[in-house]
Scaffold this motif. Sequence first.
Motif, PDB file in Angstrom:
ATOM      1  N   ILE A 143      17.754  30.415 -19.962  1.00 21.36           N
ATOM      2  CA  ILE A 143      17.381  31.730 -19.428  1.00 21.36           C
ATOM      3  C   ILE A 143      16.746  32.507 -20.575  1.00 21.36           C
ATOM      4  O   ILE A 143      17.390  32.815 -21.578  1.00 21.36           O
ATOM      5  CB  ILE A 143      18.599  32.484 -18.872  1.00 21.36           C
ATOM      6  N   GLY A 144      15.445  32.764 -20.441  1.00 21.95           N
ATOM      7  CA  GLY A 144      14.694  33.429 -21.502  1.00 21.95           C
ATOM      8  C   GLY A 144      14.066  34.723 -21.032  1.00 21.95           C
ATOM      9  O   GLY A 144      14.429  35.276 -19.993  1.00 21.95           O
ATOM     10  N   TRP A 145      13.086  35.195 -21.816  1.00 24.03           N
ATOM     11  CA  TRP A 145      12.470  36.492 -21.587  1.00 24.03           C
ATOM     12  C   TRP A 145      11.142  36.351 -20.862  1.00 24.03           C
ATOM     13  O   TRP A 145      10.624  35.258 -20.691  1.00 24.03           O
ATOM     14  CB  TRP A 145      12.316  37.219 -22.923  1.00 24.03           C
ATOM     15  N   ARG A 146      10.593  37.480 -20.436  1.00 26.98           N
ATOM     16  CA  ARG A 146       9.389  37.458 -19.607  1.00 26.98           C
ATOM     17  C   ARG A 146       8.216  36.822 -20.353  1.00 26.98           C
ATOM     18  O   ARG A 146       8.131  36.897 -21.578  1.00 26.98           O
ATOM     19  CB  ARG A 146       9.016  38.869 -19.145  1.00 26.98           C
ATOM     20  N   PRO A 147       7.289  36.200 -19.628  1.00 22.37           N
ATOM     21  CA  PRO A 147       6.121  35.568 -20.255  1.00 22.37           C
ATOM     22  C   PRO A 147       5.307  36.564 -21.071  1.00 22.37           C
ATOM     23  O   PRO A 147       5.056  37.683 -20.627  1.00 22.37           O
ATOM     24  CB  PRO A 147       5.318  35.058 -19.049  1.00 22.37           C
ATOM     25  N   GLY A 148       4.905  36.168 -22.265  1.00 24.20           N
ATOM     26  CA  GLY A 148       4.097  37.026 -23.115  1.00 24.20           C
ATOM     27  C   GLY A 148       4.883  37.984 -23.976  1.00 24.20           C
ATOM     28  O   GLY A 148       4.317  38.670 -24.823  1.00 24.20           O
ATOM     29  N   SER A 149       6.203  38.042 -23.788  1.00 23.30           N
ATOM     30  CA  SER A 149       7.032  38.907 -24.631  1.00 23.30           C
ATOM     31  C   SER A 149       7.291  38.203 -25.958  1.00 23.30           C
ATOM     32  O   SER A 149       7.226  36.976 -26.060  1.00 23.30           O
ATOM     33  CB  SER A 149       8.357  39.221 -23.944  1.00 23.30           C
ATOM     34  N   ALA A 150       7.593  38.977 -26.984  1.00 22.47           N
ATOM     35  CA  ALA A 150       7.805  38.403 -28.308  1.00 22.47           C
ATOM     36  C   ALA A 150       8.925  37.362 -28.333  1.00 22.47           C
ATOM     37  O   ALA A 150       8.720  36.255 -28.859  1.00 22.47           O
ATOM     38  CB  ALA A 150       8.066  39.512 -29.323  1.00 22.47           C
ATOM     39  N   PRO A 151      10.113  37.642 -27.783  1.00 21.06           N
ATOM     40  CA  PRO A 151      11.163  36.618 -27.839  1.00 21.06           C
ATOM     41  C   PRO A 151      10.803  35.345 -27.079  1.00 21.06           C
ATOM     42  O   PRO A 151      11.160  34.243 -27.504  1.00 21.06           O
ATOM     43  CB  PRO A 151      12.384  37.315 -27.232  1.00 21.06           C
ATOM     44  N   VAL A 169      12.381  26.759 -19.211  1.00 20.83           N
ATOM     45  CA  VAL A 169      12.689  28.124 -19.635  1.00 20.83           C
ATOM     46  C   VAL A 169      12.425  29.074 -18.468  1.00 20.83           C
ATOM     47  O   VAL A 169      11.292  29.192 -17.999  1.00 20.83           O
ATOM     48  CB  VAL A 169      11.840  28.539 -20.855  1.00 20.83           C
ATOM     49  N   VAL A 170      13.470  29.727 -17.996  1.00 18.11           N
ATOM     50  CA  VAL A 170      13.376  30.666 -16.878  1.00 18.11           C
ATOM     51  C   VAL A 170      12.924  32.013 -17.420  1.00 18.11           C
ATOM     52  O   VAL A 170      13.587  32.602 -18.283  1.00 18.11           O
ATOM     53  CB  VAL A 170      14.730  30.808 -16.152  1.00 18.11           C
ATOM     54  N   THR A 171      11.797  32.517 -16.932  1.00 20.76           N
ATOM     55  CA  THR A 171      11.225  33.754 -17.484  1.00 20.76           C
ATOM     56  C   THR A 171      11.065  34.866 -16.438  1.00 20.76           C
ATOM     57  O   THR A 171      10.384  35.851 -16.700  1.00 20.76           O
ATOM     58  CB  THR A 171       9.848  33.456 -18.103  1.00 20.76           C
ATOM     59  N   ASN A 172      11.679  34.701 -15.277  1.00 24.36           N
ATOM     60  CA  ASN A 172      11.476  35.688 -14.205  1.00 24.36           C
ATOM     61  C   ASN A 172      12.718  36.510 -13.884  1.00 24.36           C
ATOM     62  O   ASN A 172      12.815  37.120 -12.823  1.00 24.36           O
ATOM     63  CB  ASN A 172      10.976  34.997 -12.937  1.00 24.36           C
ATOM     64  N   ILE A 173      13.686  36.536 -14.797  1.00 25.63           N
ATOM     65  CA  ILE A 173      14.878  37.361 -14.594  1.00 25.63           C
ATOM     66  C   ILE A 173      14.748  38.612 -15.451  1.00 25.63           C
ATOM     67  O   ILE A 173      14.503  38.523 -16.656  1.00 25.63           O
ATOM     68  CB  ILE A 173      16.160  36.590 -14.970  1.00 25.63           C
ATOM     69  N   ALA A 174      14.903  39.770 -14.858  1.00 26.25           N
ATOM     70  CA  ALA A 174      14.789  41.032 -15.595  1.00 26.25           C
ATOM     71  C   ALA A 174      15.828  41.076 -16.708  1.00 26.25           C
ATOM     72  O   ALA A 174      16.966  40.606 -16.540  1.00 26.25           O
ATOM     73  CB  ALA A 174      14.980  42.212 -14.650  1.00 26.25           C
ATOM     74  N   SER A 175      15.442  41.650 -17.837  1.00 32.30           N
ATOM     75  CA  SER A 175      16.319  41.624 -19.010  1.00 32.30           C
ATOM     76  C   SER A 175      17.727  42.171 -18.755  1.00 32.30           C
ATOM     77  O   SER A 175      18.702  41.582 -19.245  1.00 32.30           O
ATOM     78  CB  SER A 175      15.660  42.368 -20.174  1.00 32.30           C
ATOM     79  N   ASP A 188      21.760  26.456 -18.667  1.00 32.50           N
ATOM     80  CA  ASP A 188      22.621  25.768 -19.629  1.00 32.50           C
ATOM     81  C   ASP A 188      22.691  26.548 -20.940  1.00 32.50           C
ATOM     82  O   ASP A 188      23.681  26.466 -21.670  1.00 32.50           O
ATOM     83  CB  ASP A 188      22.067  24.368 -19.912  1.00 32.50           C
ATOM     84  N   PHE A 189      21.625  27.281 -21.247  1.00 34.04           N
ATOM     85  CA  PHE A 189      21.535  28.090 -22.457  1.00 34.04           C
ATOM     86  C   PHE A 189      20.934  29.442 -22.087  1.00 34.04           C
ATOM     87  O   PHE A 189      20.298  29.593 -21.039  1.00 34.04           O
ATOM     88  CB  PHE A 189      20.643  27.420 -23.510  1.00 34.04           C
ATOM     89  N   ILE A 190      21.121  30.419 -22.976  1.00 34.38           N
ATOM     90  CA  ILE A 190      20.536  31.735 -22.759  1.00 34.38           C
ATOM     91  C   ILE A 190      20.125  32.330 -24.102  1.00 34.38           C
ATOM     92  O   ILE A 190      20.772  32.082 -25.132  1.00 34.38           O
ATOM     93  CB  ILE A 190      21.501  32.684 -22.013  1.00 34.38           C
ATOM     94  N   GLN A 191      19.068  33.117 -24.084  1.00 33.78           N
ATOM     95  CA  GLN A 191      18.520  33.768 -25.279  1.00 33.78           C
ATOM     96  C   GLN A 191      18.786  35.265 -25.161  1.00 33.78           C
ATOM     97  O   GLN A 191      18.226  35.943 -24.304  1.00 33.78           O
ATOM     98  CB  GLN A 191      17.016  33.483 -25.362  1.00 33.78           C
TER      99      GLN A 191
END
Length: 338
Positions: A143-151, A169-175, A188-191
Amino acid sequence: MKNARKTALLLLVAALLILTASACGDKGKKSGELTTVKFSEVIRSIFYAPHYVAMSEGFFKDEGLNVDMNTAQGSDKGAAALIAGTADISLVGPETTIYIFNQKGEKTLKVFHQLTAKDGSFLLSREKLDGFAWSDLSGKTVIGWRPGSAPQMVLNSTLIKEGVKDVNVVTNIASPAMAGAFTSGQGDFIQLFEPVASTLVQGGKAYYVASLGEAYGAFPETSYVATSDYIKKNPDVIQKFASAVARGAAWLNTASDDEIATALSPFFEGTSKELILQSVNRYKSQGTWPTKPELTQDQFDTLQSVLVENGVLKAEDKIANMSDVVDMSFVHKIGKTD
């Protein structure tokens, strides 16, 4: 004759009233009236501790500024607020200045203070691992951050560097919903950034495995940005703002643990002082806050290389003159007197 005297008297009274009102007005301005700055932060994180210290310790007020802060939940939203005029200054990824510049619109943005020198996210796992290698992410979901974001780009560039390809990498969940999605069973992992990362670890919901900041290395992740017009019209405000934040960063290096926890606690309600200090020390240990908050040419080159590598900037659209989107003159004046 009487009318002339009456007229003269009225004029004298009116003049005295004007002088009195003027004096009162001047006195009001001199008695500490603050200039309000509409400020937008990208997310709420201890990654930005120097800013919160500058607020809680009164460093902004010492400079004559009242910071009216809101949380944008994304650099794209923070940049949009600047363009729309709903924010004067935003804390966002410096890549937003490049995006806006290349749109050739009426307004451009400029970085005037580089707050962080590393990525501030940490990789957590659902299961406890005896040892971690980046290859462990192969075939897994993060679970990661939105596409194009720094992280998101730092994670992707790290995976490229480590030669790991088949990662979902899942990028469509609001922070704000990322941690909840993970604890409910997704991924399985999260950032995550601090203090949310340590909160999950302390609660037994996740296990710490890696720092993206340490894994990738030097990267200018988050900057203070304003429109070119605002900077031109309000150089004193920009200088005072930059100086207050720099003072906040310096304070973190000398303050006691109790002082740091007390200063940051109002911005992280529900987070224990222990976790706040753990988060601060984790960011300190990886060299998050540079002594001189300057976006250098080398850092800017690294930023543009990452943007190209991640497909959000064409090589031919790289900005040749950093000064088009960066103004470090205010950083150079920090601590200097006229």
